[in-house]
Motif scaffolding. Structure first.
Motif, PDB file in Angstrom:
ATOM      1  N   VAL A   1      11.661  31.440  35.943  1.00  0.00           N
ATOM      2  CA  VAL A   1      12.345  31.664  37.219  1.00  0.00           C
ATOM      3  C   VAL A   1      12.104  33.076  37.724  1.00  0.00           C
ATOM      4  CG1 VAL A   1      14.622  31.791  38.318  1.00  0.00           C
ATOM      5  CG2 VAL A   1      14.099  29.917  36.731  1.00  0.00           C
ATOM      6  N   GLU A   2      12.001  34.035  36.804  1.00  0.00           N
ATOM      7  CA  GLU A   2      11.756  35.432  37.181  1.00  0.00           C
ATOM      8  C   GLU A   2      10.271  35.740  37.328  1.00  0.00           C
ATOM      9  OE1 GLU A   2      13.644  37.508  34.011  1.00  0.00           O
ATOM     10  OE2 GLU A   2      15.671  36.805  34.543  1.00  0.00           O
ATOM     11  N   LEU A   3       9.414  34.708  37.234  1.00  0.00           N
ATOM     12  CA  LEU A   3       7.960  34.820  37.394  1.00  0.00           C
ATOM     13  C   LEU A   3       7.306  35.705  36.337  1.00  0.00           C
ATOM     14  CD1 LEU A   3       7.577  35.056  41.287  1.00  0.00           C
ATOM     15  CD2 LEU A   3       7.920  33.054  39.832  1.00  0.00           C
ATOM     16  N   LYS A   4       7.926  35.768  35.147  1.00  0.00           N
ATOM     17  CA  LYS A   4       7.342  36.544  34.062  1.00  0.00           C
ATOM     18  C   LYS A   4       6.355  35.727  33.230  1.00  0.00           C
ATOM     19  CE  LYS A   4      11.357  39.608  33.572  1.00  0.00           C
ATOM     20  NZ  LYS A   4      12.450  40.054  32.664  1.00  0.00           N
ATOM     21  N   VAL A   5       6.409  34.412  33.365  1.00  0.00           N
ATOM     22  CA  VAL A   5       5.486  33.532  32.661  1.00  0.00           C
ATOM     23  C   VAL A   5       5.229  32.324  33.543  1.00  0.00           C
ATOM     24  CG1 VAL A   5       7.366  32.367  31.450  1.00  0.00           C
ATOM     25  CG2 VAL A   5       5.062  32.217  30.537  1.00  0.00           C
TER      26      VAL A   5
ATOM     27  N   ARG B   1       6.155  30.705  42.259  1.00  0.00           N
ATOM     28  CA  ARG B   1       7.532  30.546  42.725  1.00  0.00           C
ATOM     29  C   ARG B   1       7.829  29.079  43.004  1.00  0.00           C
ATOM     30  NH1 ARG B   1      11.873  31.809  41.680  1.00  0.00           N
ATOM     31  NH2 ARG B   1      11.308  34.028  41.816  1.00  0.00           N
ATOM     32  N   ALA B   2       6.887  28.382  43.652  1.00  0.00           N
ATOM     33  CA  ALA B   2       7.092  26.967  43.973  1.00  0.00           C
ATOM     34  C   ALA B   2       7.214  26.134  42.700  1.00  0.00           C
ATOM     35  CB  ALA B   2       5.951  26.452  44.845  1.00  0.00           C
ATOM     36  N   GLU B   3       6.385  26.417  41.696  1.00  0.00           N
ATOM     37  CA  GLU B   3       6.440  25.672  40.438  1.00  0.00           C
ATOM     38  C   GLU B   3       7.771  25.911  39.720  1.00  0.00           C
ATOM     39  OE1 GLU B   3       2.958  27.067  38.483  1.00  0.00           O
ATOM     40  OE2 GLU B   3       1.616  25.639  39.490  1.00  0.00           O
ATOM     41  N   ALA B   4       8.235  27.159  39.737  1.00  0.00           N
ATOM     42  CA  ALA B   4       9.525  27.474  39.109  1.00  0.00           C
ATOM     43  C   ALA B   4      10.665  26.782  39.847  1.00  0.00           C
ATOM     44  CB  ALA B   4       9.742  28.988  39.094  1.00  0.00           C
ATOM     45  N   ASP B   5      10.617  26.801  41.179  1.00  0.00           N
ATOM     46  CA  ASP B   5      11.656  26.140  41.972  1.00  0.00           C
ATOM     47  C   ASP B   5      11.660  24.637  41.727  1.00  0.00           C
ATOM     48  OD1 ASP B   5      12.391  28.577  42.996  1.00  0.00           O
ATOM     49  OD2 ASP B   5      11.371  28.310  44.925  1.00  0.00           O
ATOM     50  N   LEU B   6      10.462  24.047  41.574  1.00  0.00           N
ATOM     51  CA  LEU B   6      10.372  22.604  41.335  1.00  0.00           C
ATOM     52  C   LEU B   6      11.015  22.234  40.002  1.00  0.00           C
ATOM     53  CD1 LEU B   6       9.391  19.797  42.101  1.00  0.00           C
ATOM     54  CD2 LEU B   6       7.159  20.365  41.114  1.00  0.00           C
ATOM     55  N   LEU B   7      10.731  23.012  38.957  1.00  0.00           N
ATOM     56  CA  LEU B   7      11.340  22.747  37.652  1.00  0.00           C
ATOM     57  C   LEU B   7      12.859  22.842  37.738  1.00  0.00           C
ATOM     58  CD1 LEU B   7       8.967  24.714  35.250  1.00  0.00           C
ATOM     59  CD2 LEU B   7       9.319  22.247  35.285  1.00  0.00           C
ATOM     60  N   ALA B   8      13.352  23.883  38.408  1.00  0.00           N
ATOM     61  CA  ALA B   8      14.796  24.059  38.531  1.00  0.00           C
ATOM     62  C   ALA B   8      15.430  22.922  39.320  1.00  0.00           C
ATOM     63  CB  ALA B   8      15.098  25.403  39.197  1.00  0.00           C
ATOM     64  N   SER B   9      14.760  22.481  40.381  1.00  0.00           N
ATOM     65  CA  SER B   9      15.298  21.403  41.211  1.00  0.00           C
ATOM     66  C   SER B   9      15.328  20.078  40.463  1.00  0.00           C
ATOM     67  CB  SER B   9      14.476  21.269  42.497  1.00  0.00           C
ATOM     68  OG  SER B   9      14.582  22.429  43.296  1.00  0.00           O
TER      69      SER B   9
ATOM     70  N   SER C   1      -1.092  36.976  46.724  1.00  0.00           N
ATOM     71  CA  SER C   1       0.141  36.492  47.335  1.00  0.00           C
ATOM     72  C   SER C   1       0.280  34.982  47.177  1.00  0.00           C
ATOM     73  CB  SER C   1       0.157  36.870  48.822  1.00  0.00           C
ATOM     74  OG  SER C   1       1.308  36.347  49.453  1.00  0.00           O
ATOM     75  N   ALA C   2      -0.836  34.263  47.329  1.00  0.00           N
ATOM     76  CA  ALA C   2      -0.814  32.812  47.185  1.00  0.00           C
ATOM     77  C   ALA C   2      -0.478  32.408  45.755  1.00  0.00           C
ATOM     78  CB  ALA C   2      -2.160  32.215  47.602  1.00  0.00           C
ATOM     79  N   VAL C   3      -0.999  33.164  44.784  1.00  0.00           N
ATOM     80  CA  VAL C   3      -0.700  32.882  43.373  1.00  0.00           C
ATOM     81  C   VAL C   3       0.791  33.068  43.108  1.00  0.00           C
ATOM     82  CG1 VAL C   3      -1.040  33.698  41.007  1.00  0.00           C
ATOM     83  CG2 VAL C   3      -3.006  33.389  42.516  1.00  0.00           C
ATOM     84  N   THR C   4       1.364  34.132  43.662  1.00  0.00           N
ATOM     85  CA  THR C   4       2.803  34.368  43.500  1.00  0.00           C
ATOM     86  C   THR C   4       3.619  33.250  44.132  1.00  0.00           C
ATOM     87  OG1 THR C   4       2.471  36.773  43.473  1.00  0.00           O
ATOM     88  CG2 THR C   4       4.689  35.979  43.974  1.00  0.00           C
TER      89      THR C   4
END
Length: 423
Positions: A101-105, A18-26, A11-14
């Motif tokens: 963003v979809e957590l596929k990579v 998610r946080a890394e993807a959100d940071l890139l998008a922001s 769960s922590a890895v997910t």
């Protein structure tokens, strides 16, 4: 219990992904909307729009990386790198960005892949990562980028050959980072030069075994590079190693020792700070110019191996201000001593050779404006941002500065670091 903890890790890895993807998008969204209030800017220094990423990325504010540095709590240089990573990924690899963003990579894989493709035209770069994306997930870190390199070469063989040529032009050797009395050495050499250095370092290290019996081979290889920096000493040692002797010869062990020769001594700048109330003895720490802090004990060893340049004593408490705009050599040196790094949020640049900015703008006809307490070292971009009034600063003491960003974030700086001011 173990299964529950394992699930907590998953769960922590997910959450991290998610946080890394959100940071890139922001970061990308901030880049698209960031503007400095034009009413606050001097007309002659109006905000410029520049391209920091590769071909196909949008123009952004020249001051964006300064704002981003405070938000990410890193140096402006590191913030600029993060900005380039995010823009390259989103605008040159939209489908790869969507996969993040979809957590596929993982974001770290995606930004590295985008960086590897930065030299390619946008349409070619996207095509390469689309071929790579479905295959990378089953591969380890090294294997997945070996595959990407292969796909890049296949996509444009002529460009790959040109990159090899440019890489050879980028050869160099760098000495950096003082850690507990040792420094790092990195470099890029021609293949044959690198192999020759590797072999010679080992050869010299073996010749040093009698002189340094307590050191490992790798430790002696490090000493060998220091000896190779002194051609006369290295030649004497290598020639002595070539002299044939019989094992029973009393001079057998002497052959491995270098013959006396004039030893070249490197020139190093040392700064030893002594407080006025110190009584006897040196302080525990000294600073080596272009390196960092070491113990006074190691300083004693350096004094035995290097030339010493003695700078005039500077009494910071009794340093006269200047009426002119340009500070004199002694005042510049004093600023470097008080503020050894750039006085901008999270910057880690050395203050040497940076602009010395008057915190309160210098005005013709007023005396004693150029002094400790009204001078701070800044790089050109930060200096321009302040002069343009995009960033505002207040100097609260000789080495205490408060900055306010265009978005209203405030940071307090001292030579010890940066602290966000949360009100």
């Amino acid at each position: 219990m173990a299964r529950e903890q394992a699930e907590a890790i998953r769960s922590a890895v997910t959450c991290r992904r998610r946080a890394e993807a959100d940071l890139l998008a922001s970061i990308c969204e901030l880049a698209e909307c960031y503007r400095v209030d034009t009413d606050e800017l001097l007309a002659v220094l109006a905000e410029k729009r520049i391209r920091v990423g590769a071909e196909g990325t949008p123009l952004v504010s020249e001051f964006l990386s300064l704002e981003l540095a405070g938000l990410l709590e890193c140096s402006p240089h590191a913030a600029g790198h993060r900005l380039i990573e995010a823009l390259n990924l989103k605008h040159r690899h939209p489908k790869l960005f969507a996969a993040v963003v979809e957590l596929k990579v993982e974001a770290s894989r995606a930004v590295k892949a985008a960086a590897r493709c930065a030299h390619l035209r946008p349409e070619v770069a996207e095509a390469v990562t689309l071929r790579w994306l479905p295959r990378q997930d089953a591969l380890g870190w090294t294997a997945t980028f070996n595959l990407l390199d292969k796909l890049i070469i296949e996509a444009d063989r002529a460009a790959a050959q040109e990159r090899e040529r440019l890489a050879r032009e980028d050869r160099g050797v760098h000495v950096w980072g003082l850690f507990d009395g040792c420094m790092n050495l990195t470099g890029r050499l021609d293949v044959l030069d690198a192999r020759s250095l590797d072999v010679t370092a080992t050869r010299v290290a073996r010749l040093l075994e009698d002189r340094f019996p307590g050191l490992t081979l790798q430790q002696r290889r490090a000493k060998a590079l220091g000896i190779l920096a002194n051609p006369a000493q290295a030649l004497a040692l290598l020639q002595s190693g070539d002299q044939p002797t019989l094992p029973g010869d009393p001079e057998h062990h002497e052959a491995a020792r270098p013959r006396p020769s004039k030893v070249y001594r490197p020139e190093l700048g040392l700064a030893v700070h002594i407080h006025a109330d110190s009584v006897g003895g040196l302080p525990p720490a000294a600073r080596v110019d272009k390196a960092g802090w070491i113990t006074s004990r190691l300083l004693g060893e350096l004094l035995g191996e290097a030339k010493v340049t003695v700078h005039p004593v500077i009494d910071l408490a009794d340093l006269d201000p200047s009426d002119g705009y340009e500070p004199g050599a002694q005042l510049k040196r004093a600023v470097e001593i008080v503020m050894p790094t750039e006085m901008f949020p999270y910057s880690n640049r050395s203050s040497r050779r940076l602009d010395l900015d008057h915190t309160v703008p210098w005005r013709e006809g007023y005396r004693a404006q150029t002094r400790l307490g009204n001078l701070v070292p800044l790089n050109r971009r930060a200096h321009r941002a302040k002069t343009a009034r995009a960033w505002k600063s207040l100097q609260r003491g000789p080495d205490v500065l408060v900055w306010e960003s265009p978005l209203g974030y405030r940071y307090e700086l001292t030579p010890c670091g940066t602290w966000p001011l949360r009100e």
